[in-house]
Design a protein around this motif. Structure first.
Motif, PDB file in Angstrom:
ATOM      1  N   UNK A 133     -62.054  25.995 111.556  1.00 49.47           N
ATOM      2  CA  UNK A 133     -62.732  27.032 110.789  1.00 49.47           C
ATOM      3  C   UNK A 133     -63.946  26.483 110.047  1.00 49.47           C
ATOM      4  N   UNK A 134     -64.088  25.169 109.997  1.00 46.93           N
ATOM      5  CA  UNK A 134     -65.231  24.530 109.346  1.00 46.93           C
ATOM      6  C   UNK A 134     -66.126  23.894 110.385  1.00 46.93           C
ATOM      7  N   UNK A 135     -67.434  24.075 110.223  1.00 42.94           N
ATOM      8  CA  UNK A 135     -68.435  23.414 111.052  1.00 42.94           C
ATOM      9  C   UNK A 135     -69.363  22.644 110.108  1.00 42.94           C
ATOM     10  N   UNK A 136     -69.345  21.340 110.242  1.00 38.17           N
ATOM     11  CA  UNK A 136     -70.014  20.457 109.286  1.00 38.17           C
ATOM     12  C   UNK A 136     -71.171  19.740 109.956  1.00 38.17           C
ATOM     13  N   UNK A 137     -72.256  19.503 109.200  1.00 36.76           N
ATOM     14  CA  UNK A 137     -73.249  18.507 109.587  1.00 36.76           C
ATOM     15  C   UNK A 137     -73.331  17.470 108.478  1.00 36.76           C
ATOM     16  N   UNK A 138     -73.690  16.258 108.855  1.00 33.33           N
ATOM     17  CA  UNK A 138     -73.800  15.173 107.892  1.00 33.33           C
ATOM     18  C   UNK A 138     -75.122  15.238 107.143  1.00 33.33           C
ATOM     19  N   UNK A 139     -75.053  14.959 105.838  1.00 33.41           N
ATOM     20  CA  UNK A 139     -76.242  14.810 105.020  1.00 33.41           C
ATOM     21  C   UNK A 139     -76.437  13.359 104.623  1.00 33.41           C
ATOM     22  N   UNK A 140     -77.537  13.077 103.937  1.00 32.07           N
ATOM     23  CA  UNK A 140     -77.831  11.700 103.551  1.00 32.07           C
ATOM     24  C   UNK A 140     -76.777  11.125 102.611  1.00 32.07           C
ATOM     25  N   UNK A 141     -76.224  11.943 101.726  1.00 32.69           N
ATOM     26  CA  UNK A 141     -75.183  11.443 100.828  1.00 32.69           C
ATOM     27  C   UNK A 141     -73.876  11.171 101.576  1.00 32.69           C
ATOM     28  N   UNK A 142     -73.587  11.952 102.579  1.00 31.73           N
ATOM     29  CA  UNK A 142     -72.393  11.714 103.395  1.00 31.73           C
ATOM     30  C   UNK A 142     -72.518  10.394 104.154  1.00 31.73           C
ATOM     31  N   UNK A 143     -73.682  10.143 104.719  1.00 33.82           N
ATOM     32  CA  UNK A 143     -73.915   8.893 105.428  1.00 33.82           C
ATOM     33  C   UNK A 143     -73.879   7.703 104.474  1.00 33.82           C
ATOM     34  N   UNK A 144     -74.421   7.887 103.286  1.00 38.64           N
ATOM     35  CA  UNK A 144     -74.396   6.802 102.300  1.00 38.64           C
ATOM     36  C   UNK A 144     -72.960   6.485 101.883  1.00 38.64           C
ATOM     37  N   UNK A 145     -72.135   7.514 101.758  1.00 40.53           N
ATOM     38  CA  UNK A 145     -70.718   7.292 101.468  1.00 40.53           C
ATOM     39  C   UNK A 145     -70.071   6.456 102.565  1.00 40.53           C
ATOM     40  N   UNK A 146     -70.357   6.764 103.807  1.00 43.18           N
ATOM     41  CA  UNK A 146     -69.799   5.983 104.914  1.00 43.18           C
ATOM     42  C   UNK A 146     -70.254   4.523 104.844  1.00 43.18           C
ATOM     43  N   UNK A 147     -71.508   4.303 104.435  1.00 44.83           N
ATOM     44  CA  UNK A 147     -72.006   2.938 104.285  1.00 44.83           C
ATOM     45  C   UNK A 147     -71.304   2.221 103.137  1.00 44.83           C
ATOM     46  N   UNK A 148     -71.055   2.920 102.059  1.00 45.49           N
ATOM     47  CA  UNK A 148     -70.321   2.327 100.926  1.00 45.49           C
ATOM     48  C   UNK A 148     -68.901   1.991 101.345  1.00 45.49           C
ATOM     49  N   UNK A 149     -68.246   2.912 102.001  1.00 48.31           N
ATOM     50  CA  UNK A 149     -66.883   2.686 102.489  1.00 48.31           C
ATOM     51  C   UNK A 149     -66.840   1.484 103.436  1.00 48.31           C
ATOM     52  N   UNK A 150     -67.880   1.308 104.235  1.00 51.11           N
ATOM     53  CA  UNK A 150     -67.933   0.205 105.176  1.00 51.11           C
ATOM     54  C   UNK A 150     -68.338  -1.117 104.558  1.00 51.11           C
ATOM     55  N   UNK A 151     -68.567  -1.131 103.237  1.00 52.04           N
ATOM     56  CA  UNK A 151     -68.931  -2.367 102.552  1.00 52.04           C
ATOM     57  C   UNK A 151     -70.385  -2.742 102.688  1.00 52.04           C
ATOM     58  N   UNK A 152     -71.226  -1.818 103.142  1.00 53.58           N
ATOM     59  CA  UNK A 152     -72.635  -2.105 103.357  1.00 53.58           C
ATOM     60  C   UNK A 152     -73.479  -1.850 102.117  1.00 53.58           C
ATOM     61  N   UNK A 153     -73.023  -0.993 101.252  1.00 57.93           N
ATOM     62  CA  UNK A 153     -73.717  -0.653 100.017  1.00 57.93           C
ATOM     63  C   UNK A 153     -72.702  -0.553  98.881  1.00 57.93           C
ATOM     64  N   UNK A 154     -73.190  -0.603  97.662  1.00 57.38           N
ATOM     65  CA  UNK A 154     -72.331  -0.443  96.494  1.00 57.38           C
ATOM     66  C   UNK A 154     -72.528   0.944  95.899  1.00 57.38           C
ATOM     67  N   UNK A 155     -71.434   1.538  95.492  1.00 59.69           N
ATOM     68  CA  UNK A 155     -71.508   2.865  94.879  1.00 59.69           C
ATOM     69  C   UNK A 155     -72.097   2.757  93.471  1.00 59.69           C
TER      70      UNK A 155
END
Length: 273
Positions: free
Chosen positions: A58-80
């Motif tokens: 029922x949900x159709x999502x597209x990624x935004x810049x903040x969503x991608x940045x979260x993935x980078x933080x989760x992956x240890x590439x950036x600090x929150x």
């Protein structure tokens, strides 16, 4: 079935639920299309992701810049940053499941049987919708792969700013991500312009909002978020701006596609944002 498009939520979970209650949204019969930036800066990114993920088809999502940045933080590439309000989310027991789900979301969604598209930032003038879809699909496959962090690591940066200048796979990935999640202004040669922070009325003559390049195109519609300072005002009739700055004290906006009616829910609180 009703189809609703909603702008940047950015962790404003309670406003989202109140907005959906206004239209009596039902996951059994309706669809919610979300224009990216589900998380960051607002107080309830974890609740927001859990709710949207639980909506299933029922949900159709597209990624935004903040969503991608979260993935980078989760992956240890950036600090929150403290202003991201990610502590609760990153410490959640289901964070791995949530991040795997998020990484599989596309950069563009298209309505079946209609030339109606949604991306977080819009459509760059150097692509047709079909070309944009092709490049978005390439990025999607990379982010959904085991090499996700390798690709996330190279998305940061603003060069090249034009598709014709992108020669390597890395450069094409970066231009695609920047075009579909960060773009606001473009130069007259279609190059992406990131330095201008002025309003549309104050912007210099050598750059234009991306949607002004599409003013004469009538064979598609495009829904986007990202540009809160527009407050939903876009002069091009087939392009719909839905980020109305809820996280900054504005409101969350919902567009019912069948009759183009807008619904809004004002920010409940801007404390500590």
């Amino acid at each position: 079935m009703a189809i609703y498009f909603v702008g940047d939520i950015q962790g404003c979970y309670h406003e989202l639920r109140a907005l959906l209650a206004q239209v009596a949204f039902s996951p059994e019969t309706d669809q919610l299309w979300l224009a990216g930036d589900l998380v960051a800066r607002g107080p309830d990114s974890l609740k927001t992701l859990r709710y949207i993920k639980a909506l299933g088809n029922s949900a159709r999502v597209v990624l935004g810049n903040h969503d991608l940045h979260l993935l980078a933080i989760y992956g240890g590439l950036k600090k929150a940053k403290a202003s991201d309000f990610f502590d609760e989310l990153l410490a959640a027991a289901d964070v791995d499941e949530l991040m795997d789900w998020l990484a599989k979301q596309p950069l563009i969604q298209k309505l079946p049987n209609e030339n109606v598209y949604m991306s977080h930032a819009g459509l760059p003038p150097f692509w047709t919708p079909a070309e944009a879809m092709a490049q978005a699909n390439d990025v999607n496959s990379k982010l959904a792969s085991a090499l996700r962090n390798d690709w996330l690591a190279i998305m940061y940066g603003e060069e090249p700013n034009l598709w014709s200048l992108a020669k390597s796979a890395d450069e094409k990935f970066r231009v695609t991500v920047n075009s579909l999640t960060r773009m606001r202004y473009c130069q007259l040669d279609y190059g992406l312009e990131f330095s201008c922070k002025l309003s549309v009325e104050q912007a210099p003559a050598h750059i234009k909002p991306w949607f002004e390049f599409a003013e004469k195109e009538k064979n598609y519609s495009w829904i986007f978020g990202h540009w809160a300072s527009l407050m939903g005002h876009c002069p091009v009739e087939h392009i719909y701006a839905l980020d109305t700055g809820c996280v900054w004290g504005g409101h969350l906006t919902l567009l019912r596609w069948s009759d183009k009616q807008l619904f809004t829910e004002h920010c409940h609180s801007v404390k500590q944002r």
